[in-house]
Design a protein around this motif. Structure first.
Motif, PDB file in Angstrom:
ATOM      1  N   GLN A 112       0.838  -1.202   0.000  1.00 11.40           N
ATOM      2  CA  GLN A 112       0.000   0.000   0.000  1.00 11.40           C
ATOM      3  C   GLN A 112       0.873   1.253   0.000  1.00 11.40           C
ATOM      4  N   LYS A 113       1.863   1.249   0.876  1.00 16.54           N
ATOM      5  CA  LYS A 113       2.758   2.403   0.991  1.00 16.54           C
ATOM      6  C   LYS A 113       3.589   2.592  -0.277  1.00 16.54           C
ATOM      7  N   HIS A 114       4.138   1.514  -0.804  1.00 18.69           N
ATOM      8  CA  HIS A 114       5.011   1.623  -1.971  1.00 18.69           C
ATOM      9  C   HIS A 114       4.253   2.050  -3.224  1.00 18.69           C
ATOM     10  N   PHE A 115       3.033   1.589  -3.385  1.00 20.02           N
ATOM     11  CA  PHE A 115       2.244   2.008  -4.547  1.00 20.02           C
ATOM     12  C   PHE A 115       1.932   3.506  -4.477  1.00 20.02           C
ATOM     13  N   ILE A 116       1.626   4.003  -3.287  1.00 17.29           N
ATOM     14  CA  ILE A 116       1.382   5.446  -3.126  1.00 17.29           C
ATOM     15  C   ILE A 116       2.639   6.226  -3.491  1.00 17.29           C
ATOM     16  N   GLN A 117       3.799   5.734  -3.038  1.00 16.70           N
ATOM     17  CA  GLN A 117       5.066   6.424  -3.317  1.00 16.70           C
ATOM     18  C   GLN A 117       5.388   6.396  -4.814  1.00 16.70           C
ATOM     19  N   ALA A 118       5.154   5.258  -5.469  1.00 18.91           N
ATOM     20  CA  ALA A 118       5.548   5.103  -6.869  1.00 18.91           C
ATOM     21  C   ALA A 118       4.553   5.729  -7.832  1.00 18.91           C
ATOM     22  N   PHE A 119       3.264   5.570  -7.543  1.00 20.16           N
ATOM     23  CA  PHE A 119       2.237   5.944  -8.521  1.00 20.16           C
ATOM     24  C   PHE A 119       1.269   7.022  -8.042  1.00 20.16           C
ATOM     25  N   GLY A 120       1.360   7.356  -6.748  1.00 19.98           N
ATOM     26  CA  GLY A 120       0.472   8.389  -6.230  1.00 19.98           C
ATOM     27  C   GLY A 120      -0.951   7.925  -6.016  1.00 19.98           C
ATOM     28  N   ARG A 121      -1.142   6.591  -5.986  1.00 22.26           N
ATOM     29  CA  ARG A 121      -2.474   6.039  -5.747  1.00 22.26           C
ATOM     30  C   ARG A 121      -2.332   4.618  -5.212  1.00 22.26           C
ATOM     31  N   GLY A 122      -3.447   4.064  -4.756  1.00 23.00           N
ATOM     32  CA  GLY A 122      -3.423   2.739  -4.174  1.00 23.00           C
ATOM     33  C   GLY A 122      -3.202   1.646  -5.194  1.00 23.00           C
ATOM     34  N   VAL A 123      -3.155   0.413  -4.713  1.00 21.83           N
ATOM     35  CA  VAL A 123      -2.903  -0.742  -5.572  1.00 21.83           C
ATOM     36  C   VAL A 123      -4.040  -0.910  -6.579  1.00 21.83           C
ATOM     37  N   ASN A 124      -3.669  -1.088  -7.847  1.00 21.79           N
ATOM     38  CA  ASN A 124      -4.647  -1.327  -8.902  1.00 21.79           C
ATOM     39  C   ASN A 124      -3.990  -2.193  -9.975  1.00 21.79           C
ATOM     40  N   GLU A 125      -4.801  -2.741 -10.876  1.00 28.29           N
ATOM     41  CA  GLU A 125      -4.294  -3.677 -11.877  1.00 28.29           C
ATOM     42  C   GLU A 125      -3.259  -3.035 -12.794  1.00 28.29           C
ATOM     43  N   GLN A 126      -3.543  -1.860 -13.321  1.00 31.44           N
ATOM     44  CA  GLN A 126      -2.631  -1.228 -14.275  1.00 31.44           C
ATOM     45  C   GLN A 126      -1.258  -1.004 -13.664  1.00 31.44           C
ATOM     46  N   ASP A 127      -1.231  -0.473 -12.442  1.00 29.74           N
ATOM     47  CA  ASP A 127       0.062  -0.179 -11.822  1.00 29.74           C
ATOM     48  C   ASP A 127       0.764  -1.441 -11.345  1.00 29.74           C
ATOM     49  N   MET A 128       0.017  -2.462 -10.950  1.00 31.24           N
ATOM     50  CA  MET A 128       0.642  -3.725 -10.561  1.00 31.24           C
ATOM     51  C   MET A 128       1.411  -4.323 -11.746  1.00 31.24           C
ATOM     52  N   LEU A 129       0.775  -4.362 -12.914  1.00 27.01           N
ATOM     53  CA  LEU A 129       1.442  -4.901 -14.102  1.00 27.01           C
ATOM     54  C   LEU A 129       2.571  -3.989 -14.551  1.00 27.01           C
ATOM     55  N   ARG A 130       2.381  -2.684 -14.413  1.00 30.83           N
ATOM     56  CA  ARG A 130       3.439  -1.729 -14.775  1.00 30.83           C
ATOM     57  C   ARG A 130       4.664  -1.927 -13.891  1.00 30.83           C
ATOM     58  N   ALA A 131       4.434  -2.191 -12.603  1.00 31.75           N
ATOM     59  CA  ALA A 131       5.555  -2.391 -11.676  1.00 31.75           C
ATOM     60  C   ALA A 131       6.361  -3.629 -12.046  1.00 31.75           C
ATOM     61  N   ILE A 132       5.660  -4.722 -12.360  1.00 32.52           N
ATOM     62  CA  ILE A 132       6.356  -5.955 -12.753  1.00 32.52           C
ATOM     63  C   ILE A 132       7.157  -5.726 -14.030  1.00 32.52           C
ATOM     64  N   ALA A 133       6.523  -5.089 -15.016  1.00 29.17           N
ATOM     65  CA  ALA A 133       7.194  -4.858 -16.302  1.00 29.17           C
ATOM     66  C   ALA A 133       8.389  -3.922 -16.141  1.00 29.17           C
ATOM     67  N   THR A 134       8.253  -2.921 -15.284  1.00 23.34           N
ATOM     68  CA  THR A 134       9.357  -1.986 -15.060  1.00 23.34           C
ATOM     69  C   THR A 134      10.549  -2.697 -14.443  1.00 23.34           C
ATOM     70  N   TYR A 135      10.272  -3.591 -13.497  1.00 14.55           N
ATOM     71  CA  TYR A 135      11.353  -4.395 -12.924  1.00 14.55           C
ATOM     72  C   TYR A 135      12.009  -5.246 -14.006  1.00 14.55           C
ATOM     73  N   GLU A 136      11.198  -5.905 -14.845  1.00 14.16           N
ATOM     74  CA  GLU A 136      11.757  -6.763 -15.889  1.00 14.16           C
ATOM     75  C   GLU A 136      12.677  -5.986 -16.827  1.00 14.16           C
ATOM     76  N   ARG A 137      12.390  -4.728 -17.042  1.00 20.06           N
ATOM     77  CA  ARG A 137      13.223  -3.910 -17.937  1.00 20.06           C
ATOM     78  C   ARG A 137      14.587  -3.584 -17.344  1.00 20.06           C
ATOM     79  N   THR A 138      14.770  -3.847 -16.055  1.00 20.15           N
ATOM     80  CA  THR A 138      16.088  -3.623 -15.446  1.00 20.15           C
ATOM     81  C   THR A 138      17.010  -4.831 -15.621  1.00 20.15           C
ATOM     82  N   LEU A 139      16.474  -5.955 -16.083  1.00 15.37           N
ATOM     83  CA  LEU A 139      17.245  -7.194 -16.170  1.00 15.37           C
ATOM     84  C   LEU A 139      17.957  -7.276 -17.520  1.00 15.37           C
ATOM     85  N   VAL A 140      19.072  -6.584 -17.611  1.00 13.71           N
ATOM     86  CA  VAL A 140      19.831  -6.537 -18.858  1.00 13.71           C
ATOM     87  C   VAL A 140      21.166  -7.248 -18.686  1.00 13.71           C
ATOM     88  N   SER A 141      21.689  -7.751 -19.781  1.00 12.14           N
ATOM     89  CA  SER A 141      22.883  -8.589 -19.733  1.00 12.14           C
ATOM     90  C   SER A 141      23.823  -8.240 -20.879  1.00 12.14           C
TER      91      SER A 141
END
Length: 301
Positions: free
Chosen positions: A51-80
């Motif tokens: 709850q706290k981290h979603f407010i910090q990252a997206f300015g709103r509570g947990v929701n489907e769009q931001d949950m998927l965005r968070a996962i995808a954003t993490y995946e984009r950091t996995l470079v080799s």
């Protein structure tokens, strides 16, 4: 790793973005098995830290769009891009062995790997090693009656139900159809996406069905031009006439694509695979590897 560079996601390219990709394993019963995306959102929303981290990252509570965005954003950091091969390409001629250097040459010439594992057929690609296309390389075609499966799948495809296609692509024999599940084009029967081969040494077993245990098995499959009874076989698949030393060189080149963080794991895996290859080679067919390309059968009417 490097999923941000994929033009499509999954072996059959059924979605385009990492956000779309992130949603499907959550509800697939063979994977995370949530009843729905909404169910997953509710569970995450019940965690005070989230709850706290979603407010910090997206300015709103947990929701489907931001949950998927968070996962995808993490995946984009996995470079080799920190392998010994990358240091070699950058100018350190001693970063890889002479065998790996020969393997790099073979990869782009006699072994014909670059016809799929490069952005173009004519220019060497030292980045993500994929053409972002789909190919039938002769895996699983004999074990499955793909023509009959294709007919069964047509109704499913017409429905446009992404979740249903996702389940079929994992949980049923329709997984053998590959790209056809998405396009309905006969030429795409049993075609699968060309994978990035960075860290391939530590990401076995190999091919879309995990059917091959070692990189020697992978090269043996290509070396014999497998697919004698496969009417949909990619036109670039043909016997390669690679010698045992050349196969070893190709494996050593692919091993040089292992990231620094997997150095110890890679060394242990290379030793394991090499030892296994000296006693067990189920795909090896040296006689066929040195024969001309066989005549390919016509697709059934």
């Amino acid at each position: 790793m490097n999923a941000l560079y994929n033009k499509t996601q999954f072996w059959d390219g059924r979605v385009n973005t990492l956000e779309q990709q992130a949603a499907l394993p959550i509800t697939n019963s063979s994977e995370m098995g949530s009843a729905s995306i909404g169910d997953a959102v509710s569970k995450i929303a019940g965690d005070k830290d989230y709850q706290k981290h979603f407010i910090q990252a997206f300015g709103r509570g947990v929701n489907e769009q931001d949950m998927l965005r968070a996962i995808a954003t993490y995946e984009r950091t996995l470079v080799s891009f920190d392998s010994p091969f990358d240091h070699f390409i950058a100018g350190d001629k001693n970063a890889i062995s002479d065998s790996a250097k020969r393997g790099w040459e073979l990869f782009n010439t006699k072994a014909r790997c670059n016809l799929c594992h490069a952005l173009t057929d004519k220019q060497r690609d030292a980045t993500v090693f994929t053409d972002n296309d789909f190919h039938n390389i002769g895996i699983g075609i004999i074990r499955h009656n793909v023509v009959a499966l294709a007919r069964q799948a047509e109704q499913l495809i017409k429905s446009g139900d992404t979740a249903a296609i996702d389940r079929a692509a994992i949980q049923t024999d329709m997984s053998a159809l590959g790209r056809f599940l998405i396009t309905k084009k006969e030429k795409d029967i049993a075609s699968f996406k060309t994978p990035d081969i960075r860290n391939v040494l530590v990401t076995g077993p190999y091919f879309h069905d995990g059917s091959q245990e070692t990189l020697w098995d992978v090269i043996d499959h290509y070396n014999k031009g497998d697919g004698l009874q496969n009417p949909y076989l990619d036109e670039d698949i043909q016997p390669l006439a690679l010698t045992e030393n050349e196969i070893d060189d190709l494996v050593n080149f692919m091993a040089s694509l292992t990231s620094a963080i997997y150095k110890e794991q890679g060394a242990a895996e290379l030793s394991r695979q090499r030892a296994l290859s000296r006693t067990t080679r189920p795909q090896r067919d040296t006689a066929r590897a040195f024969r001309p390309k066989p005549t390919q059968p016509e697709p059934p009417k």
